[in-house]
Design a protein around this motif. Structure first.
Motif, mmCIF file in Angstrom:
data_model
loop_
_atom_site.group_PDB
_atom_site.id
_atom_site.type_symbol
_atom_site.label_atom_id
_atom_site.label_comp_id
_atom_site.label_asym_id
_atom_site.label_seq_id
_atom_site.Cartn_x
_atom_site.Cartn_y
_atom_site.Cartn_z
ATOM 1 N N HIS A 118 0.848 -1.201 0.000
ATOM 2 C CA HIS A 118 0.000 0.000 0.000
ATOM 3 C C HIS A 118 0.881 1.247 0.000
ATOM 4 C CE1 HIS A 118 -3.402 -2.623 0.894
ATOM 5 N NE2 HIS A 118 -2.704 -3.126 1.899
ATOM 6 N N GLY A 119 1.127 1.811 -1.181
ATOM 7 C CA GLY A 119 1.945 3.000 -1.297
ATOM 8 C C GLY A 119 1.161 4.261 -0.977
ATOM 9 N N HIS A 120 1.860 5.392 -0.975
ATOM 10 C CA HIS A 120 1.208 6.681 -0.733
ATOM 11 C C HIS A 120 0.505 7.170 -1.997
ATOM 12 C CE1 HIS A 120 3.160 7.153 3.114
ATOM 13 N NE2 HIS A 120 4.368 7.078 2.573
ATOM 14 N N ASN A 121 -0.627 7.799 -1.809
ATOM 15 C CA ASN A 121 -1.320 8.526 -2.873
ATOM 16 C C ASN A 121 -1.632 9.905 -2.303
ATOM 17 O OD1 ASN A 121 -3.200 9.707 -4.626
ATOM 18 N ND2 ASN A 121 -4.083 7.735 -5.212
ATOM 19 N N ILE A 122 -0.862 10.906 -2.715
ATOM 20 C CA ILE A 122 -1.020 12.272 -2.211
ATOM 21 C C ILE A 122 -1.654 13.128 -3.306
ATOM 22 C CG2 ILE A 122 0.161 14.330 -1.329
ATOM 23 C CD1 ILE A 122 2.336 12.435 -0.257
ATOM 24 N N THR A 123 -2.810 13.701 -2.999
ATOM 25 C CA THR A 123 -3.545 14.488 -3.988
ATOM 26 C C THR A 123 -3.276 15.971 -3.798
ATOM 27 O OG1 THR A 123 -5.310 12.825 -4.046
ATOM 28 C CG2 THR A 123 -5.829 15.010 -4.935
ATOM 29 N N LEU A 124 -2.793 16.618 -4.877
ATOM 30 C CA LEU A 124 -2.548 18.056 -4.878
ATOM 31 C C LEU A 124 -3.686 18.729 -5.639
ATOM 32 C CD1 LEU A 124 1.263 18.001 -5.790
ATOM 33 C CD2 LEU A 124 0.183 17.788 -3.535
ATOM 34 N N PRO A 125 -4.416 19.662 -5.018
ATOM 35 C CA PRO A 125 -5.601 20.250 -5.655
ATOM 36 C C PRO A 125 -5.248 21.215 -6.775
ATOM 37 C CG PRO A 125 -5.150 21.361 -3.595
ATOM 38 C CD PRO A 125 -4.175 20.214 -3.678
ATOM 39 N N ALA A 126 -6.219 21.469 -7.633
ATOM 40 C CA ALA A 126 -6.052 22.431 -8.726
ATOM 41 C C ALA A 126 -6.481 23.822 -8.284
ATOM 42 C CB ALA A 126 -6.889 21.997 -9.928
ATOM 43 N N ASN A 127 -5.850 24.833 -8.885
ATOM 44 C CA ASN A 127 -6.238 26.234 -8.724
ATOM 45 C C ASN A 127 -6.190 26.715 -7.267
ATOM 46 O OD1 ASN A 127 -6.858 26.445 -11.557
ATOM 47 N ND2 ASN A 127 -8.761 25.330 -11.134
ATOM 48 N N LYS A 128 -5.272 26.184 -6.516
ATOM 49 C CA LYS A 128 -5.064 26.620 -5.136
ATOM 50 C C LYS A 128 -3.562 26.664 -4.851
ATOM 51 C CE LYS A 128 -9.335 24.774 -3.131
ATOM 52 N NZ LYS A 128 -9.900 23.875 -2.087
ATOM 53 N N PRO A 129 -3.125 27.549 -3.979
ATOM 54 C CA PRO A 129 -1.696 27.555 -3.621
ATOM 55 C C PRO A 129 -1.352 26.307 -2.820
ATOM 56 C CG PRO A 129 -2.922 29.090 -2.237
ATOM 57 C CD PRO A 129 -3.881 28.613 -3.284
ATOM 58 N N ILE A 130 -0.340 25.582 -3.264
ATOM 59 C CA ILE A 130 0.097 24.369 -2.580
ATOM 60 C C ILE A 130 1.523 24.607 -2.114
ATOM 61 C CG2 ILE A 130 0.410 21.876 -2.746
ATOM 62 C CD1 ILE A 130 -1.307 22.108 -5.379
ATOM 63 N N CYS A 131 1.736 24.481 -0.847
ATOM 64 C CA CYS A 131 3.062 24.790 -0.298
ATOM 65 C C CYS A 131 3.305 23.885 0.900
ATOM 66 C CB CYS A 131 3.116 26.266 0.107
ATOM 67 S SG CYS A 131 4.715 26.800 0.719
ATOM 68 N N PHE A 132 4.209 22.945 0.747
ATOM 69 C CA PHE A 132 4.564 22.135 1.900
ATOM 70 C C PHE A 132 6.047 21.830 1.917
ATOM 71 C CE2 PHE A 132 3.075 18.740 -1.091
ATOM 72 C CZ PHE A 132 4.208 17.940 -1.126
ATOM 73 N N PHE A 133 6.512 21.519 3.108
ATOM 74 C CA PHE A 133 7.917 21.200 3.374
ATOM 75 C C PHE A 133 7.931 19.790 3.935
ATOM 76 C CE2 PHE A 133 11.843 21.200 5.803
ATOM 77 C CZ PHE A 133 12.698 22.007 5.069
ATOM 78 N N SER A 134 8.754 18.921 3.365
ATOM 79 C CA SER A 134 8.742 17.523 3.780
ATOM 80 C C SER A 134 10.138 17.072 4.196
ATOM 81 C CB SER A 134 8.222 16.645 2.633
ATOM 82 O OG SER A 134 8.203 15.282 3.018
ATOM 83 N N LEU A 135 10.192 16.418 5.339
ATOM 84 C CA LEU A 135 11.423 15.798 5.816
ATOM 85 C C LEU A 135 11.320 14.308 5.495
ATOM 86 C CD1 LEU A 135 14.059 16.117 7.475
ATOM 87 C CD2 LEU A 135 12.699 15.705 9.522
ATOM 88 N N GLU A 136 12.296 13.777 4.747
ATOM 89 C CA GLU A 136 12.250 12.393 4.273
ATOM 90 C C GLU A 136 13.425 11.613 4.864
ATOM 91 O OE1 GLU A 136 10.141 11.534 1.205
ATOM 92 O OE2 GLU A 136 9.049 13.382 1.615
ATOM 93 N N ILE A 137 13.126 10.431 5.409
ATOM 94 C CA ILE A 137 14.160 9.638 6.080
ATOM 95 C C ILE A 137 14.124 8.201 5.577
ATOM 96 C CG2 ILE A 137 15.024 8.820 8.302
ATOM 97 C CD1 ILE A 137 13.578 11.193 9.613
ATOM 98 N N ASN A 138 15.220 7.775 4.953
ATOM 99 C CA ASN A 138 15.398 6.374 4.598
ATOM 100 C C ASN A 138 15.858 5.653 5.864
ATOM 101 O OD1 ASN A 138 16.627 3.877 3.844
ATOM 102 N ND2 ASN A 138 16.854 4.639 1.744
ATOM 103 N N ARG A 139 14.940 4.930 6.491
ATOM 104 C CA ARG A 139 15.225 4.368 7.813
ATOM 105 C C ARG A 139 16.317 3.298 7.792
ATOM 106 N NH1 ARG A 139 8.993 3.384 9.243
ATOM 107 N NH2 ARG A 139 8.983 3.149 6.973
ATOM 108 N N LYS A 140 16.497 2.667 6.662
ATOM 109 C CA LYS A 140 17.550 1.645 6.571
ATOM 110 C C LYS A 140 18.929 2.290 6.680
ATOM 111 C CE LYS A 140 18.215 -2.686 4.061
ATOM 112 N NZ LYS A 140 17.493 -3.485 5.067
ATOM 113 N N LEU A 141 19.091 3.449 6.022
ATOM 114 C CA LEU A 141 20.351 4.178 6.101
ATOM 115 C C LEU A 141 20.478 4.961 7.409
ATOM 116 C CD1 LEU A 141 20.517 5.584 2.444
ATOM 117 C CD2 LEU A 141 21.667 3.556 3.373
ATOM 118 N N PHE A 142 19.343 5.349 7.974
ATOM 119 C CA PHE A 142 19.320 6.175 9.175
ATOM 120 C C PHE A 142 19.540 5.343 10.438
ATOM 121 C CE2 PHE A 142 16.962 9.056 12.195
ATOM 122 C CZ PHE A 142 17.764 10.165 12.022
#
Length: 348
Positions: A118-142
């Motif tokens: 079950h992968g991620h499905n992230i929906t970004l809306p149309a005609n709206k300001p979309i602004c996010f900051f994401s911290l991503e961690i590969n746990r195997k390397l971390f």
């Protein structure tokens, strides 16, 4: 524009390559940073990623799309841990193959972990300001970096970080803190270059992670007992302060004010002490006295009229408050003002 964009999600650089390739955009690469602009026919804005050691990276996305888009992570043998901080319009998340859709709203953060089924499905809306900051961690390397600290972690956090191959689904959201908001702004606004910039951004990434782990543990407590001030709460406290400034003459009680901005009374009081160093009542009194001073300086109202204008019914009480603040009574202050005006008139 493609409605579905599949992403290899092992490293933040994969995210840039896959999205830019799908959109037909060219990306720029400078050391450990990659960035591309959204093609004009599809919208506007940029997507940026910075990769660090030990499987840690950040994604900064600030876009406006003409069509709704679904970001789909490929089902791979390692599923990164994502912490998304939403700074603008709501985005939606679901795990592929699952029916539940969750909304990540303005000033909310979410910790996400999918699995190979079950992968991620992230929906970004149309005609709206979309602004996010994401911290991503590969746990195997971390894992090697934090192995010695895992036994002392909260059991839920330990389980989350030990799931290095992404076996379990995980979703938790809440409003992110003021400290995190400041760190994100510092990352985005940084004008440093080269090695200094890389070191600075990596330090901020870990600072954000530390703040968010504290926030997660704070989220597990009763809402009325939380000790960390959230960015969304700050905005509501600032809204309460604006209401006080605009409605001094007919100011409601604290319970009514808290209800208007969507906070409980304790949170409102604690927020005012944190932001302004005083209680709500002290803030109201100070605002009234400051307004009275301005009225004396800029109008011909007498003391009684000013007293009622600022929402105080007792002239003696007003006089006491004013003297405590300015070391003279309202009458003395008016006499001083008039004396200065007369001197100015004679000189003219």
């Amino acid at each position: 524009m493609e409605n579905r964009i599949e992403i290899k999600d092992l490293d933040v650089r994969d995210v840039i390559r896959d999205i830019s390739d799908t959109l037909g955009a060219s990306y720029e690469e400078d050391n450990n940073e990659m960035c591309f602009d959204i093609p004009k026919k599809m919208g506007k804005g940029y997507v940026k990623a910075v990769s660090f050691s030990n499987g840690v990276g950040i994604i900064d996305l600030d876009i406006h799309l003409k069509k709704e888009v679904h970001l789909l992570t490929n089902q791979s043998y390692v599923q990164p841990l994502k912490i998304i901080f939403n700074r603008e319009s709501s985005i939606r998340h679901k795990f592929e193959g699952k029916s539940e859709i969750r909304e990540i709203r303005h000033l909310e953060s979410a910790i996400l972990s999918c699995n190979s089924k079950h992968g991620h499905n992230i929906t970004l809306p149309a005609n709206k300001p979309i602004c996010f900051f994401s911290l991503e961690i590969n746990r195997k390397l971390f894992e090697e970096k934090i192995e010695d600290f895992l036994p002392d972690m909260n059991p839920e956090l330990e389980e989350l970080f030990r799931d290095v191959n992404g076996i379990n689904l995980f979703f938790h959201k809440g409003h992110y803190t003021l400290d995190i908001a400041k760190c994100i702004e510092q990352c985005i606004d940084s004008e440093l270059v080269g090695f200094t910039r890389s070191v600075f951004l990596e330090g901020k990434a870990y600072e954000i992670l530390a703040h968010h782990l504290r926030q997660y543990l704070d989220d597990l407590t009763d809402p009325d007992k939380r000790k960390i001030l959230r960015q969304a709460t700050v905005e509501k406290i600032e809204e309460a302060a604006n209401i006080i400034e605009e409605e001094l003459e007919s100011m409601d009680n604290i319970i009514a004010l808290a209800r208007r901005v969507g906070l409980n009374q304790n949170t409102l009081q604690n927020g005012f002490k944190h932001l302004y160093g005083m209680s709500v009542n002290q803030y109201i009194r100070n605002a009234r006295i400051e307004m009275a001073k301005n009225l004396m300086e800029n109008t011909d109202l007498n003391i009684t009229e000013i007293t009622y204008r600022i929402g105080i019914n007792s002239r003696s009480y007003f006089s006491k408050l004013f003297k405590n603040r300015y070391a003279m009574t309202p009458t003395q202050y008016l006499q001083k003002l008039r004396g200065n005006r007369n001197k100015s008139a004679k000189i003219a």
